[in-house]
Write a protein that holds these residues in place. Structure first.
Motif, PDB file in Angstrom:
ATOM      1  N   MET A   1       0.673  -1.358  -0.078  1.00 26.52           N
ATOM      2  CA  MET A   1       0.090  -0.016  -0.088  1.00 26.52           C
ATOM      3  C   MET A   1       0.903   1.268   0.042  1.00 26.52           C
ATOM      4  O   MET A   1       2.040   1.337   0.678  1.00 26.52           O
ATOM      5  N   ASP A   2       0.112   2.348  -0.704  1.00 20.57           N
ATOM      6  CA  ASP A   2       1.241   3.627  -0.777  1.00 20.57           C
ATOM      7  C   ASP A   2       1.022   4.273   0.654  1.00 20.57           C
ATOM      8  O   ASP A   2       0.326   4.165   1.481  1.00 20.57           O
ATOM      9  N   LYS A   3       2.085   5.027   0.607  1.00 16.58           N
ATOM     10  CA  LYS A   3       2.213   5.767   2.146  1.00 16.58           C
ATOM     11  C   LYS A   3       1.039   6.886   1.918  1.00 16.58           C
ATOM     12  O   LYS A   3       0.424   7.197   0.800  1.00 16.58           O
ATOM     13  N   LYS A   4       0.787   7.596   3.091  1.00 11.96           N
ATOM     14  CA  LYS A   4      -0.349   8.759   3.100  1.00 11.96           C
ATOM     15  C   LYS A   4       0.343   9.978   2.445  1.00 11.96           C
ATOM     16  O   LYS A   4       1.486  10.067   2.006  1.00 11.96           O
ATOM     17  N   ASN A   5      -0.837  10.985   2.181  1.00 16.45           N
ATOM     18  CA  ASN A   5      -0.401  12.511   1.578  1.00 16.45           C
ATOM     19  C   ASN A   5       0.021  12.009   0.294  1.00 16.45           C
ATOM     20  O   ASN A   5       1.062  12.792  -0.144  1.00 16.45           O
ATOM     21  N   LYS A   6      -0.572  11.230  -0.474  1.00 15.51           N
ATOM     22  CA  LYS A   6      -0.103  10.786  -2.075  1.00 15.51           C
ATOM     23  C   LYS A   6      -0.821  11.560  -3.038  1.00 15.51           C
ATOM     24  O   LYS A   6      -2.139  11.724  -3.064  1.00 15.51           O
ATOM     25  N   ILE A   7       0.027  12.548  -3.890  1.00 13.50           N
ATOM     26  CA  ILE A   7      -0.670  13.004  -5.055  1.00 13.50           C
ATOM     27  C   ILE A   7      -0.082  12.229  -5.947  1.00 13.50           C
ATOM     28  O   ILE A   7       1.197  12.017  -6.063  1.00 13.50           O
ATOM     29  N   SER A   8      -1.008  11.683  -7.091  1.00 18.60           N
ATOM     30  CA  SER A   8      -0.530  10.696  -8.177  1.00 18.60           C
ATOM     31  C   SER A   8      -1.256  11.001  -9.526  1.00 18.60           C
ATOM     32  O   SER A   8      -2.088  11.692  -9.495  1.00 18.60           O
ATOM     33  N   CYS A   9      -0.658  10.265 -10.373  1.00 17.45           N
ATOM     34  CA  CYS A   9      -1.282  10.461 -11.791  1.00 17.45           C
ATOM     35  C   CYS A   9      -2.415   9.497 -11.822  1.00 17.45           C
ATOM     36  O   CYS A   9      -2.329   8.376 -10.891  1.00 17.45           O
ATOM     37  N   SER A  10      -3.240   9.054 -12.967  1.00 16.80           N
ATOM     38  CA  SER A  10      -4.131   8.228 -12.959  1.00 16.80           C
ATOM     39  C   SER A  10      -3.616   6.898 -12.992  1.00 16.80           C
ATOM     40  O   SER A  10      -4.276   6.058 -12.575  1.00 16.80           O
ATOM     41  N   CYS A  11      -2.356   6.696 -13.683  1.00 12.28           N
ATOM     42  CA  CYS A  11      -1.681   5.200 -13.760  1.00 12.28           C
ATOM     43  C   CYS A  11      -0.853   4.957 -12.555  1.00 12.28           C
ATOM     44  O   CYS A  11      -0.262   3.922 -12.902  1.00 12.28           O
ATOM     45  N   ASN A  12      -0.733   5.866 -11.851  1.00  8.57           N
ATOM     46  CA  ASN A  12       0.052   5.565 -10.401  1.00  8.57           C
ATOM     47  C   ASN A  12       1.617   5.486 -10.881  1.00  8.57           C
ATOM     48  O   ASN A  12       2.210   4.904  -9.988  1.00  8.57           O
ATOM     49  N   SER A  13       2.188   6.016 -11.970  1.00  9.91           N
ATOM     50  CA  SER A  13       3.244   6.101 -12.352  1.00  9.91           C
ATOM     51  C   SER A  13       4.308   7.173 -11.671  1.00  9.91           C
ATOM     52  O   SER A  13       5.532   6.974 -11.603  1.00  9.91           O
ATOM     53  N   CYS A  14       3.351   8.147 -11.303  1.00  8.20           N
ATOM     54  CA  CYS A  14       4.065   9.383 -10.857  1.00  8.20           C
ATOM     55  C   CYS A  14       3.437   9.697  -9.467  1.00  8.20           C
ATOM     56  O   CYS A  14       2.393   9.846  -9.246  1.00  8.20           O
ATOM     57  N   LYS A  15       4.431   9.632  -8.442  1.00  8.41           N
ATOM     58  CA  LYS A  15       3.591   9.832  -6.938  1.00  8.41           C
ATOM     59  C   LYS A  15       4.612  11.094  -6.208  1.00  8.41           C
ATOM     60  O   LYS A  15       5.765  10.969  -6.389  1.00  8.41           O
ATOM     61  N   ILE A  16       3.839  11.698  -5.646  1.00  5.90           N
ATOM     62  CA  ILE A  16       4.434  13.210  -4.883  1.00  5.90           C
ATOM     63  C   ILE A  16       3.732  12.743  -3.449  1.00  5.90           C
ATOM     64  O   ILE A  16       2.620  12.684  -3.281  1.00  5.90           O
ATOM     65  N   PHE A  17       4.615  12.709  -2.576  1.00  6.77           N
ATOM     66  CA  PHE A  17       4.148  12.688  -1.128  1.00  6.77           C
ATOM     67  C   PHE A  17       4.375  13.783  -0.116  1.00  6.77           C
ATOM     68  O   PHE A  17       5.550  14.324  -0.253  1.00  6.77           O
ATOM     69  N   LEU A  18       3.358  14.456  -0.005  1.00  8.30           N
ATOM     70  CA  LEU A  18       3.433  15.667   0.995  1.00  8.30           C
ATOM     71  C   LEU A  18       3.798  15.636   2.456  1.00  8.30           C
ATOM     72  O   LEU A  18       3.539  14.659   3.069  1.00  8.30           O
ATOM     73  N   ASN A  19       4.862  16.349   2.945  1.00 13.84           N
ATOM     74  CA  ASN A  19       4.957  16.819   4.432  1.00 13.84           C
ATOM     75  C   ASN A  19       3.823  17.318   5.092  1.00 13.84           C
ATOM     76  O   ASN A  19       3.410  16.957   6.188  1.00 13.84           O
ATOM     77  N   ASP A  20       3.091  18.496   4.287  1.00 16.71           N
ATOM     78  CA  ASP A  20       2.054  18.934   5.101  1.00 16.71           C
ATOM     79  C   ASP A  20       0.800  18.740   3.839  1.00 16.71           C
ATOM     80  O   ASP A  20       0.812  19.698   2.884  1.00 16.71           O
ATOM     81  N   PRO A  21      -0.239  18.033   4.456  1.00 13.23           N
ATOM     82  CA  PRO A  21      -1.270  17.662   3.507  1.00 13.23           C
ATOM     83  C   PRO A  21      -2.509  18.901   3.767  1.00 13.23           C
ATOM     84  O   PRO A  21      -3.499  18.454   3.008  1.00 13.23           O
ATOM     85  N   THR A  22      -2.147  19.808   4.450  1.00 19.60           N
ATOM     86  CA  THR A  22      -3.627  20.602   4.776  1.00 19.60           C
ATOM     87  C   THR A  22      -3.592  21.609   3.625  1.00 19.60           C
ATOM     88  O   THR A  22      -2.444  22.317   3.366  1.00 19.60           O
ATOM     89  N   PRO A  23      -4.597  21.546   2.798  1.00 19.48           N
ATOM     90  CA  PRO A  23      -4.853  22.799   1.781  1.00 19.48           C
ATOM     91  C   PRO A  23      -4.647  24.059   2.451  1.00 19.48           C
ATOM     92  O   PRO A  23      -5.330  24.415   3.402  1.00 19.48           O
ATOM     93  N   LYS A  24      -3.965  24.893   1.786  1.00 20.70           N
ATOM     94  CA  LYS A  24      -3.907  26.329   2.338  1.00 20.70           C
ATOM     95  C   LYS A  24      -4.900  27.182   1.866  1.00 20.70           C
ATOM     96  O   LYS A  24      -5.241  28.094   2.484  1.00 20.70           O
TER      97      LYS A  24
END
Ligand code: ZN
Ligand code: ZN
Length: 208
Positions: A1-24
């Motif tokens: 399973m992927d780590k939390k706070n993930k932004i990814s593309c729809s095919c899941n090839s690109c993943k960005i994990f945030l330190n601060d997941p609160t929208p500003k």
């Protein structure tokens, strides 16, 4: 399973994990550049953009990335102020940087990427309606502030007076614990300049 706070593309090839997941904060953007960038992506297999795009801002503080080799960083033109990161396979857009964000924040357009945490944040304003392509904009709320352009100081001041926008359109007060979005862009490598004509809304796609 992927780590939390993930932004990814729809095919899941690109993943960005945030330190601060609160929208500003979030905005609704009607600018032609957002649509043009996403129409270019649509031509390559991405999703068709709406005329007004829900845009959510996060701290430019990234814990880690996976699949950097699957990412491409693009600008619409040589003089562009925005850089958009797409997946090279599915052409989701996973992040957008702009010179105005000063590496303090970056943007996602949740209709064009995936995420595994709560990104909902009620939009603070509708911006760039000068570029809205239809006669009447069907906006959800009558109370949300509307901005036609950012051409006039009155409009810029009115926009910056909306809490907490001015707190984030400035250099970061505390440095990122992890990578910034600009470090991610430099890891991706050379920015691809698309050389699209300003305002060309790639009609053949709109009128499919
Ligand atoms: Zn993908
Ligand atoms: Zn825009």
């Amino acid at each position: 399973m992927d780590k939390k706070n993930k932004i990814s593309c729809s095919c899941n090839s690109c993943k960005i994990f945030l330190n601060d997941p609160t929208p500003k904060f979030s905005l609704l953007c009607a600018c032609e550049d957002c649509r043009q960038g996403l129409r270019w992506a649509e031509k390559n297999g991405g999703k068709k953009p709406k005329d007004i795009l829900y845009s959510v801002y996060f701290r430019s503080d990234i814990h880690s990335c996976e699949g950097i080799e699957n990412m491409t960083a693009t600008q619409l033109r040589k003089d562009a102020r925005s850089t958009r990161i797409y997946c090279k396979k599915c052409f989701s857009c996973v992040a957008i940087d702009h010179v105005f964000y000063q590496n303090n924040i970056f943007m996602i357009q949740p209709e064009h990427c995936e995420y595994n945490f709560d990104i909902e944040s009620p939009p603070k304003a509708v911006i760039n309606l000068i570029d809205y392509p239809r006669e009447f904009a069907d906006l959800d709320s009558e109370t949300i502030p509307v901005f036609h352009t950012n051409k006039y100081p009155q409009e810029r001041n009115r926009f910056r007076s909306i809490e907490p926008i001015s707190d984030f359109l400035c250099p970061p007060k505390t440095p990122a614990e992890g990578m910034t979005i600009r470090e991610v862009i430099s890891k991706i490598g050379k920015i691809k300049v698309l050389d699209l004509m300003r305002g060309d809304n790639l009609e053949e796609i709109q009128n499919e």
